[in-house]
Design a protein around this motif. Structure first.
Motif, PDB file in Angstrom:
ATOM      1  N   ILE A 140       0.838  -1.198   0.000  1.00  0.00           N
ATOM      2  CA  ILE A 140       0.000   0.000   0.000  1.00  0.00           C
ATOM      3  C   ILE A 140       0.875   1.252   0.000  1.00  0.00           C
ATOM      4  CG2 ILE A 140      -1.622   1.353   1.405  1.00  0.00           C
ATOM      5  CD1 ILE A 140      -2.936  -1.327   2.181  1.00  0.00           C
ATOM      6  N   LEU A 141       1.937   1.244   0.791  1.00  0.00           N
ATOM      7  CA  LEU A 141       2.849   2.383   0.825  1.00  0.00           C
ATOM      8  C   LEU A 141       3.510   2.602  -0.535  1.00  0.00           C
ATOM      9  CD1 LEU A 141       4.254   4.576   2.510  1.00  0.00           C
ATOM     10  CD2 LEU A 141       6.027   2.887   2.998  1.00  0.00           C
ATOM     11  N   ILE A 142       3.932   1.531  -1.181  1.00  0.00           N
ATOM     12  CA  ILE A 142       4.533   1.642  -2.517  1.00  0.00           C
ATOM     13  C   ILE A 142       3.520   2.201  -3.507  1.00  0.00           C
ATOM     14  CG2 ILE A 142       5.408   0.284  -4.460  1.00  0.00           C
ATOM     15  CD1 ILE A 142       6.773  -1.522  -2.362  1.00  0.00           C
ATOM     16  N   ALA A 143       2.274   1.759  -3.431  1.00  0.00           N
ATOM     17  CA  ALA A 143       1.243   2.265  -4.338  1.00  0.00           C
ATOM     18  C   ALA A 143       0.996   3.754  -4.120  1.00  0.00           C
ATOM     19  CB  ALA A 143      -0.051   1.474  -4.158  1.00  0.00           C
ATOM     20  N   ILE A 144       0.955   4.180  -2.867  1.00  0.00           N
ATOM     21  CA  ILE A 144       0.749   5.602  -2.574  1.00  0.00           C
ATOM     22  C   ILE A 144       1.915   6.424  -3.099  1.00  0.00           C
ATOM     23  CG2 ILE A 144       0.634   7.294  -0.695  1.00  0.00           C
ATOM     24  CD1 ILE A 144      -1.026   5.201   0.860  1.00  0.00           C
ATOM     25  N   LEU A 145       3.139   5.956  -2.859  1.00  0.00           N
ATOM     26  CA  LEU A 145       4.311   6.678  -3.359  1.00  0.00           C
ATOM     27  C   LEU A 145       4.318   6.748  -4.878  1.00  0.00           C
ATOM     28  CD1 LEU A 145       7.093   5.367  -0.954  1.00  0.00           C
ATOM     29  CD2 LEU A 145       6.012   7.622  -0.977  1.00  0.00           C
ATOM     30  N   VAL A 147       1.665   6.757  -6.860  1.00  0.00           N
ATOM     31  CA  VAL A 147       0.628   7.712  -7.280  1.00  0.00           C
ATOM     32  C   VAL A 147       1.119   9.141  -7.079  1.00  0.00           C
ATOM     33  CG1 VAL A 147      -1.669   8.595  -6.704  1.00  0.00           C
ATOM     34  CG2 VAL A 147      -1.302   6.140  -6.952  1.00  0.00           C
ATOM     35  N   VAL A 148       1.735   9.414  -5.934  1.00  0.00           N
ATOM     36  CA  VAL A 148       2.235  10.763  -5.672  1.00  0.00           C
ATOM     37  C   VAL A 148       3.334  11.117  -6.672  1.00  0.00           C
ATOM     38  CG1 VAL A 148       3.517  12.166  -3.983  1.00  0.00           C
ATOM     39  CG2 VAL A 148       1.575  10.768  -3.244  1.00  0.00           C
ATOM     40  N   ALA A 149       4.250  10.191  -6.926  1.00  0.00           N
ATOM     41  CA  ALA A 149       5.322  10.449  -7.891  1.00  0.00           C
ATOM     42  C   ALA A 149       4.759  10.646  -9.297  1.00  0.00           C
ATOM     43  CB  ALA A 149       6.325   9.307  -7.881  1.00  0.00           C
ATOM     44  N   ASN A 150       3.712   9.941  -9.625  1.00  0.00           N
ATOM     45  CA  ASN A 150       3.079  10.096 -10.943  1.00  0.00           C
ATOM     46  C   ASN A 150       2.392  11.454 -11.051  1.00  0.00           C
ATOM     47  OD1 ASN A 150       2.350   9.336 -13.493  1.00  0.00           O
ATOM     48  ND2 ASN A 150       0.616   8.084 -12.835  1.00  0.00           N
ATOM     49  N   ILE A 151       1.783  11.916  -9.964  1.00  0.00           N
ATOM     50  CA  ILE A 151       1.135  13.226  -9.984  1.00  0.00           C
ATOM     51  C   ILE A 151       2.180  14.335 -10.124  1.00  0.00           C
ATOM     52  CG2 ILE A 151      -0.135  14.875  -8.539  1.00  0.00           C
ATOM     53  CD1 ILE A 151      -1.739  12.467  -7.478  1.00  0.00           C
TER      54      ILE A 151
END
Length: 155
Positions: A140-145, A147-151
């Motif tokens: 979950i932490l990797i997915a959040i990171l 998404v943030v990096a993609n934004i």
């Protein structure tokens, strides 16, 4: 023609296997139940409060950086929820390993294999559940990171 041959069918002991099975069941309960009970007893903070607190911390960091000072994060006390969660994780893994040890000892002392297998399975299941929660949290932490990096535009 009477035969006085004593036929003794020795029944294998069950003591370590039964103790290991009970410990394994306790380990499984310590691995699963706190993830349902702790949020009921200690409800999490409302989302808006968490967002406001995070905004204040970010603002304090930016102000410290602009002033050229080093940011000193406030000391955060360990919550009761976190203490209970950590204690239940340690308990589950410890009891799971103890159940596996009792299972191995039951096999060494030639006790009933079924109870030894049950104890080993319960202990392994408790340890696997605890490890799976850590892995799920990391994913979950990797997915959040990501998404943030993609934004932000890093990918």
């Amino acid at each position: 023609m009477t035969s006085s041959v004593a036929t003794s069918s020795a029944v294998p002991s069950r003591r370590l296997g039964i103790i290991g099975s009970i410990v394994g069941m306790l380990a499984l309960m310590a691995a699963v139940l706190p993830h349902w009970i702790v949020p009921i007893v200690f409800p999490p903070a409302p989302t808006d409060q968490v967002i406001v607190d995070t905004g204040h911390r970010i603002k304090d960091r930016v102000i410290a950086r602009v002033k050229g000072m080093e940011y000193q994060a406030p000391k955060v006390e360990k919550s009761a929820e976190r203490s209970w969660s950590e204690a239940s994780s340690v308990t589950a893994i410890s009891l799971g390993l103890l159940a596996i040890l009792l299972s191995v000892l039951a096999l060494i002392f030639r006790e009933e294999r079924l109870l030894a297998a049950v104890a080993a399975t319960l202990g392994t299941g408790a340890v696997a559940i605890e490890i799976s929660f850590v892995v799920i949290g990391a994913l979950i932490l990797i997915a959040i990171l990501y998404v943030v990096a993609n934004i932000i535009g890093l990918f």
